[in-house]
Design a protein around this motif. Structure first.
Motif, short mmCIF file in Angstrom:
data_model
loop_
_atom_site.label_atom_id
_atom_site.label_comp_id
_atom_site.label_asym_id
_atom_site.label_seq_id
_atom_site.Cartn_x
_atom_site.Cartn_y
_atom_site.Cartn_z
N ALA A 410 1.66 -6.43 0.58
CA ALA A 410 2.98 -6.20 1.17
C ALA A 410 3.11 -4.78 1.69
N LEU A 411 2.50 -3.82 1.01
CA LEU A 411 2.57 -2.44 1.46
C LEU A 411 1.76 -2.23 2.74
N LEU A 412 0.60 -2.89 2.84
CA LEU A 412 -0.18 -2.84 4.08
C LEU A 412 0.62 -3.43 5.23
N HIS A 413 1.27 -4.56 4.97
CA HIS A 413 2.08 -5.20 6.01
C HIS A 413 3.23 -4.29 6.45
N LYS A 414 3.86 -3.64 5.49
CA LYS A 414 4.97 -2.73 5.81
C LYS A 414 4.49 -1.61 6.73
N GLY A 415 3.28 -1.10 6.49
CA GLY A 415 2.78 0.01 7.28
C GLY A 415 2.09 -0.39 8.57
N GLY A 416 1.94 -1.69 8.79
CA GLY A 416 1.34 -2.16 10.04
C GLY A 416 -0.18 -2.21 10.03
N TRP A 417 -0.79 -2.19 8.85
CA TRP A 417 -2.24 -2.34 8.77
C TRP A 417 -2.59 -3.84 8.69
N PRO A 418 -3.45 -4.35 9.56
CA PRO A 418 -3.83 -5.77 9.46
C PRO A 418 -4.73 -6.05 8.26
N ASN A 419 -5.53 -5.06 7.87
CA ASN A 419 -6.46 -5.21 6.75
C ASN A 419 -6.63 -3.86 6.05
N TRP A 420 -7.26 -3.92 4.91
CA TRP A 420 -7.53 -2.68 4.19
C TRP A 420 -8.56 -1.84 4.94
N ASP A 421 -8.35 -0.54 4.97
CA ASP A 421 -9.27 0.40 5.59
C ASP A 421 -9.56 1.50 4.56
N PRO A 422 -10.84 1.68 4.17
CA PRO A 422 -11.15 2.71 3.16
C PRO A 422 -10.72 4.12 3.56
N ARG A 423 -10.39 4.32 4.84
CA ARG A 423 -9.95 5.65 5.27
C ARG A 423 -8.49 5.91 4.92
N ILE A 424 -7.80 4.90 4.39
CA ILE A 424 -6.41 5.07 3.97
C ILE A 424 -6.35 6.00 2.75
N THR A 425 -5.45 6.95 2.80
CA THR A 425 -5.18 7.81 1.65
C THR A 425 -4.12 7.15 0.77
N VAL A 426 -4.41 7.08 -0.51
CA VAL A 426 -3.49 6.46 -1.47
C VAL A 426 -2.97 7.53 -2.42
N GLU A 427 -1.66 7.67 -2.47
CA GLU A 427 -1.02 8.60 -3.39
C GLU A 427 -0.06 7.84 -4.29
N THR A 428 0.07 8.28 -5.52
CA THR A 428 1.03 7.69 -6.45
C THR A 428 2.03 8.75 -6.89
N TYR A 429 3.18 8.29 -7.30
CA TYR A 429 4.23 9.15 -7.84
C TYR A 429 5.03 8.33 -8.83
N GLN A 430 5.82 8.98 -9.64
CA GLN A 430 6.69 8.30 -10.58
C GLN A 430 8.14 8.65 -10.25
N VAL A 431 9.04 7.82 -10.70
CA VAL A 431 10.46 8.09 -10.43
C VAL A 431 11.26 8.04 -11.72
N THR A 432 12.31 8.81 -11.72
CA THR A 432 13.35 8.71 -12.73
C THR A 432 14.56 8.10 -12.02
N SER A 433 15.01 6.94 -12.48
CA SER A 433 16.06 6.22 -11.80
C SER A 433 17.39 6.34 -12.53
N PHE A 434 18.45 6.55 -11.76
CA PHE A 434 19.79 6.67 -12.30
C PHE A 434 20.69 5.71 -11.54
N HIS A 435 21.55 5.01 -12.27
CA HIS A 435 22.36 3.94 -11.69
C HIS A 435 23.85 4.27 -11.77
N LEU A 436 24.56 3.84 -10.75
CA LEU A 436 26.02 3.85 -10.75
C LEU A 436 26.47 2.44 -10.44
N PRO A 437 26.91 1.67 -11.45
CA PRO A 437 27.35 0.31 -11.20
C PRO A 437 28.59 0.28 -10.31
#
Length: 439
Positions: A410-437
């Motif tokens: 789904a992330l590849l589709h979102k970015g417009g990549w038809p297939n995986w390419d090893p030249r893609i840079t992959v980064e991760t991050y974490q989030v702290t989520s806060f809610h207002l109902p």
């Protein structure tokens, strides 16, 4: 006569030699995942240091150094009880020295009907002991502790004990718990991601299959729910990631709990101002809203997305970033019509505070299956980039796409990549989520 509880697992779970122990603990604290967060309440794992010491250091390092007293709640592995047990000791020894019991708080706690004094419960128990050297090396000298072994007891009873400690501003609460036990690596990751999600959303109580410290963690969840506190995940892994094989692993999580954030109210007020509507009260907070921060603001109505805009990198004051992204999500998300005044009271508003992104080791240059194996469902936000193309999913997307292969597709589709390419840079991050109902 002074009664001292001697160490039971020195030389087994951690080094017996004080010089080696000091070096191991100091190294772990120095290498702990950096966090600007300070908190008086944390969840810390309790396995041998080679397995979970890094995460324990991450959790304990969130405690303010000037804390003078620590209530430590740990599960019972050796002696099962119905209720909670004090150790009946004046001192608690480790190879680094003795830590005094805080008798004032102990005298309050022992009056609770679910609490007994039972040294035998603590005699061979490791869940509390393994936290002590980290406290000794992190906190200023002179602190005291109240170790409480938690057996089969209601979440409400545990929450009442936490209540006794929490109103003292110089007191911290450490809940000692590992996560799943002896599952295959991939299964453990999925189970632990669900457990961490339940803690973050205060969805308790937990079961013993989810956490060996299910009883104390469930009490923390109940207390946090009563006081509108927000759990934050600091890090998560399992023994297959640290020092064990992957056929039967134990899961670990480091989490902190803090007061509700001002960020969702700031987001709401930014939208309300644009619409000419009244503002709401902003909670008092110790957040540094004038430091740089990166946020995403997500708007939902009736469980359906209504707008989501954010920043991947910190480049302006946190308060400004939230206010800008809130208005962008409400009025400039190209997938939706601009928000109307009648919709604002119907919105659920979530603000996600992002950590700095970190490239996956070896990226670019990784094959797709290597990337998928390193992602942590429910924990990691993921960004793919190659040239001008960039696409990201917040960790919340794992709720809809829990399988790493589907997530990456789904992330590849979102970015417009038809297939995986090893030249893609992959980064991760974490989030702290806060809610207002909805208001």
């Amino acid at each position: 006569m002074t009664v001292t509880r001697p160490p039971a697992v020195a030389g087994l779970f951690y080094p017996h030699d004080p010089h080696e122990l000091r070096r191991v603990v100091d190294d772990a604290l120095a290498q702990a995942q950096p966090s600007a967060l300070t908190s008086r309440m944390v969840i810390s794992p309790h396995a041998g240091y080679i397995y979970s010491g890094a995460l324990a250091a991450t959790a304990i390092s969130c405690l303010p150094r000037q804390i003078r007293r620590v209530l430590i709640l740990g599960p019972c592995h050796r002696v099962g009880i119905d209720g909670m047990a004090l150790a009946g000791a004046d001192m608690h020894a480790t190879p680094l020295g003795d830590i005094p019991t805080d008798h004032d708080l102990t005298d309050q706690i022992v009056s609770h009907p679910s609490v007994v004094t039972a040294p035998v419960v603590h005699q061979a128990e490791h869940s509390i002991e393994v936290q002590l050297p980290f406290l000794q090396r992190h906190l200023d000298d002179g602190f005291t502790i109240v170790p409480l072994a938690v057996g089969r007891v209601s979440a409400s009873a545990v929450a009442e004990i936490i209540e006794m400690a929490w109103h003292h501003q110089d007191t911290a609460v450490v809940v000692s718990s590992d996560l799943s036990h002896y599952l295959p690596y991939a299964q453990a990751r999925a189970v632990d991601a669900d457990t961490v999600h339940r803690i973050l959303t205060l969805d308790g109580p937990l079961s013993g299959d989810q956490a060996c410290g299910a009883y104390p963690v469930s009490g923390l969840i109940e207390f946090a729910r009563r006081h509108h506190l927000a759990p934050v995940v600091l890090d998560s892994c399992n023994s297959g990631d640290t020092a064990g094989d992957r056929s039967r692993v134990v899961g670990y999580g480091a989490l902190a709990v803090r007061p509700a954030s001002a960020l969702p109210a700031l987001a709401y007020n930014s939208i309300a101002t644009r619409l000419g509507m009244p503002s709401i009260a902003v909670p008092d907070t110790d957040e540094d809203l004038d430091s740089e921060g990166a946020t995403f603001v997500t708007l939902e109505r009736g469980g359906h997305l209504r707008g989501c805009i954010g920043s991947l990198l910190a480049h302006r004051r946190l308060r400004d970033d939230v206010q800008y992204n809130a208005q962008a999500a409400a009025f400039s998300d190209s997938r939706f019509q601009p928000l109307s005044a009648r919709e604002l009271p119907l919105l659920d508003i979530e603000v996600s505070l992002l950590s700095a992104p970190s490239p996956i080791s070896g990226s670019p240059g990784l094959e797709r299956n290597e990337v998928e194996a390193r992602l942590r469902p429910g924990i990691d936000g993921v960004t793919l980039s190659q040239g001008p193309r960039r696409a990201t999913f917040l960790p919340q997307v794992w709720d809809e796409l829990p399988n790493p292969r589907e997530f990456v597709s789904a992330l590849l589709h979102k970015g417009g990549w038809p297939n995986w390419d090893p030249r893609i840079t992959v980064e991760t991050y974490q989030v702290t989520s806060f809610h207002l109902p909805r208001q």
